[in-house]
Motif scaffolding. Structure first.
Motif, PDB file in Angstrom:
ATOM      1  N   LEU A 271       3.262   7.647   7.594  1.00  0.00           N
ATOM      2  CA  LEU A 271       2.398   6.539   8.002  1.00  0.00           C
ATOM      3  C   LEU A 271       1.770   5.911   6.759  1.00  0.00           C
ATOM      4  O   LEU A 271       1.065   6.589   5.999  1.00  0.00           O
ATOM      5  CB  LEU A 271       1.317   7.036   8.957  1.00  0.00           C
ATOM      6  N   CYS A 272       2.004   4.607   6.555  1.00  0.00           N
ATOM      7  CA  CYS A 272       1.487   3.889   5.386  1.00  0.00           C
ATOM      8  C   CYS A 272       0.183   3.185   5.740  1.00  0.00           C
ATOM      9  O   CYS A 272       0.093   2.523   6.786  1.00  0.00           O
ATOM     10  CB  CYS A 272       2.509   2.875   4.891  1.00  0.00           C
ATOM     11  N   ILE A 273      -0.814   3.302   4.858  1.00  0.00           N
ATOM     12  CA  ILE A 273      -2.152   2.759   5.102  1.00  0.00           C
ATOM     13  C   ILE A 273      -2.512   1.816   3.952  1.00  0.00           C
ATOM     14  O   ILE A 273      -2.535   2.217   2.789  1.00  0.00           O
ATOM     15  CB  ILE A 273      -3.186   3.898   5.197  1.00  0.00           C
ATOM     16  N   HIS A 274      -2.829   0.585   4.302  1.00  0.00           N
ATOM     17  CA  HIS A 274      -3.095  -0.459   3.311  1.00  0.00           C
ATOM     18  C   HIS A 274      -4.497  -0.342   2.720  1.00  0.00           C
ATOM     19  O   HIS A 274      -5.333   0.445   3.167  1.00  0.00           O
ATOM     20  CB  HIS A 274      -2.927  -1.837   3.960  1.00  0.00           C
ATOM     21  N   GLY A 275      -4.770  -1.198   1.737  1.00  0.00           N
ATOM     22  CA  GLY A 275      -6.079  -1.256   1.107  1.00  0.00           C
ATOM     23  C   GLY A 275      -6.934  -2.383   1.662  1.00  0.00           C
ATOM     24  O   GLY A 275      -6.577  -3.046   2.639  1.00  0.00           O
ATOM     25  N   PHE A 276      -8.061  -2.622   1.017  1.00  0.00           N
ATOM     26  CA  PHE A 276      -9.037  -3.613   1.469  1.00  0.00           C
ATOM     27  C   PHE A 276      -8.442  -5.023   1.440  1.00  0.00           C
ATOM     28  O   PHE A 276      -7.851  -5.434   0.445  1.00  0.00           O
ATOM     29  CB  PHE A 276     -10.271  -3.558   0.563  1.00  0.00           C
ATOM     30  N   GLY A 277      -8.602  -5.750   2.543  1.00  0.00           N
ATOM     31  CA  GLY A 277      -8.120  -7.111   2.626  1.00  0.00           C
ATOM     32  C   GLY A 277      -6.629  -7.247   2.839  1.00  0.00           C
ATOM     33  O   GLY A 277      -6.116  -8.369   2.928  1.00  0.00           O
ATOM     34  N   ALA A 278      -5.903  -6.149   2.940  1.00  0.00           N
ATOM     35  CA  ALA A 278      -4.451  -6.191   3.101  1.00  0.00           C
ATOM     36  C   ALA A 278      -4.080  -5.828   4.546  1.00  0.00           C
ATOM     37  O   ALA A 278      -4.907  -5.871   5.453  1.00  0.00           O
ATOM     38  CB  ALA A 278      -3.780  -5.263   2.100  1.00  0.00           C
ATOM     39  N   SER A 279      -2.822  -5.475   4.753  1.00  0.00           N
ATOM     40  CA  SER A 279      -2.334  -5.161   6.097  1.00  0.00           C
ATOM     41  C   SER A 279      -1.043  -4.360   5.977  1.00  0.00           C
ATOM     42  O   SER A 279      -0.594  -4.049   4.864  1.00  0.00           O
ATOM     43  CB  SER A 279      -2.072  -6.453   6.879  1.00  0.00           C
ATOM     44  N   SER A 280      -0.432  -4.094   7.117  1.00  0.00           N
ATOM     45  CA  SER A 280       0.838  -3.362   7.117  1.00  0.00           C
ATOM     46  C   SER A 280       1.938  -4.145   6.395  1.00  0.00           C
ATOM     47  O   SER A 280       2.930  -3.554   5.953  1.00  0.00           O
ATOM     48  CB  SER A 280       1.269  -3.044   8.552  1.00  0.00           C
TER      49      SER A 280
ATOM     50  N   TYR B 246       2.991  12.571   7.285  1.00  0.00           N
ATOM     51  CA  TYR B 246       2.589  12.332   5.898  1.00  0.00           C
ATOM     52  C   TYR B 246       1.906  10.964   5.844  1.00  0.00           C
ATOM     53  O   TYR B 246       2.318  10.028   6.538  1.00  0.00           O
ATOM     54  CB  TYR B 246       3.804  12.325   4.972  1.00  0.00           C
ATOM     55  N   LEU B 247       0.875  10.840   5.028  1.00  0.00           N
ATOM     56  CA  LEU B 247       0.174   9.579   4.855  1.00  0.00           C
ATOM     57  C   LEU B 247       0.419   9.056   3.447  1.00  0.00           C
ATOM     58  O   LEU B 247       0.251   9.801   2.470  1.00  0.00           O
ATOM     59  CB  LEU B 247      -1.330   9.770   5.091  1.00  0.00           C
ATOM     60  N   VAL B 248       0.833   7.807   3.343  1.00  0.00           N
ATOM     61  CA  VAL B 248       1.041   7.145   2.052  1.00  0.00           C
ATOM     62  C   VAL B 248       0.075   5.976   2.022  1.00  0.00           C
ATOM     63  O   VAL B 248       0.119   5.108   2.904  1.00  0.00           O
ATOM     64  CB  VAL B 248       2.493   6.664   1.892  1.00  0.00           C
ATOM     65  N   ALA B 249      -0.823   5.939   1.034  1.00  0.00           N
ATOM     66  CA  ALA B 249      -1.933   4.995   1.096  1.00  0.00           C
ATOM     67  C   ALA B 249      -2.221   4.361  -0.254  1.00  0.00           C
ATOM     68  O   ALA B 249      -1.932   4.936  -1.306  1.00  0.00           O
ATOM     69  CB  ALA B 249      -3.182   5.707   1.613  1.00  0.00           C
ATOM     70  N   ASN B 250      -2.829   3.175  -0.197  1.00  0.00           N
ATOM     71  CA  ASN B 250      -3.201   2.415  -1.386  1.00  0.00           C
ATOM     72  C   ASN B 250      -4.686   2.090  -1.350  1.00  0.00           C
ATOM     73  O   ASN B 250      -5.235   1.753  -0.301  1.00  0.00           O
ATOM     74  CB  ASN B 250      -2.374   1.122  -1.457  1.00  0.00           C
ATOM     75  N   SER B 251      -5.357   2.211  -2.498  1.00  0.00           N
ATOM     76  CA  SER B 251      -6.734   1.765  -2.679  1.00  0.00           C
ATOM     77  C   SER B 251      -7.686   2.448  -1.690  1.00  0.00           C
ATOM     78  O   SER B 251      -7.717   3.665  -1.614  1.00  0.00           O
ATOM     79  CB  SER B 251      -6.793   0.238  -2.573  1.00  0.00           C
TER      80      SER B 251
END
Length: 299
Positions: A33-42, A102-107
């Motif tokens: 599962l990918c998780i975006h950062g502030f102000g972003a999206s999928s 698994y979580l893949v995340a930015n910011s």
């Protein structure tokens, strides 16, 4: 890359009475599962889902308040905090994926992922953090920033708390050229700042409620720091960091690699704040390698 996996399916999920957008691609292997950062999206994972989907069940989600997910008024009934978003991730794993992921995340998505792992360790198999937010404007970090920022930050946050002022400020930011300029700061590679990327950031910012969510978060100087959550993580953590990130200095990021949960850290020269979008040819093999190894060890 197989043609069948080229375009993710876009779906919606009802969570606590609100509509949540997510994207899905691939039907075999462990869930990611990918998780975006502030102000972003999928959409910020559009260069990663097709590759991940060849070996995993790949998902990307719009956190509530962002992307094309609903944006309820802050605190009516939900507060925009890491606890709220962490719960959203855990409920998504339970209700949509149906198994640990698994979580893949930015910011700031990295803080969300860590919060989910701490609150629901049975549902998080591991975390890949890309340029984790250090949260330099947090009230507990004030001593680490220049004196003029220490003085000005609380004042600016208070001023933005007035709805008319805050919404006017947001309206000045939610413009194509301003977004392009901000991305030009965050990205090291100019060619990565495309019209498609600008529109992916701008369009959600023009939806109802986006300004109030933005203002609620820029005034959020509390909550967990990564060093609060990493010691509590019971799953493996891997770190990727673009060395030329102007917002989250790699020198501070290196300190996170000292926590026992962290298995590896890779620095990417010539890459900025969003490596998954700016340098997918470097990020995707790292993620596939780490998660593939974790799955083989687990098996």
């Amino acid at each position: 890359m197989t043609t069948a996996l080229a375009t993710p399916a876009t779906k919606t999920w009802q969570w606590q009475g609100f509509s949540i957008r997510y994207q899905q691609l691939g039907g075999v292997g462990a869930p990611v599962l990918c998780i975006h950062g502030f102000g972003a999206s999928s959409d910020h994972w559009r260069k990663n889902l097709p590759v991940l989907g060849e070996n995993f069940q790949a998902y990307a989600i719009d956190l509530i308040g962002f992307g094309l997910s609903d944006k309820p008024t802050p605190n009516q009934p939900l507060a925009y905090t890491f606890e709220t978003w962490g719960q959203q991730i855990l409920d998504f794993c339970r209700e949509v994926i149906g198994q640990p992921a698994y979580l893949v995340a930015n910011s700031i998505g990295c803080i969300v992922a860590l919060q989910a792992a701490v609150d629901g360790s049975d549902w998080v198999k591991g975390i890949v953090m890309l340029n984790c937010s250090i949260r330099l404007l947090h009230e507990r970090r004030r001593a680490e920033i220049p004196w003029h920022q220490r003085l000005s930050t609380p004042i600016v946050q208070k001023i933005l708390g007035y709805p008319q002022v805050g919404r006017f400020f947001f309206s000045r930011i939610a413009q194509r050229q301003v977004i392009r300029n901000l991305l030009g700061q965050a990205y090291r590679r100019p060619e990565a700042v495309t019209n498609e990327l600008v529109e992916a950031i701008l369009n959600p910012a023009l939806t109802v409620g986006a300004a109030d969510v933005f203002l609620a978060f820029v005034r959020y100087s509390q909550g967990p720091l990564p060093e609060d959550l990493l010691p509590q993580a019971q799953c493996p953590v891997w770190i990727i960091w673009g060395q030329d990130d102007p917002w989250e200095p790699v020198a501070l990021g290196r300190k996170l690699a000292d926590f026992p949960a962290v298995r590896a850290m890779e620095e990417l020269p010539g890459v900025g704040h969003c490596p998954q979008d700016e340098a997918p040819e470097l990020v995707n093999p790292l993620v596939l390698g780490w998660l593939g190894e974790a799955e083989s060890v687990g098996a």
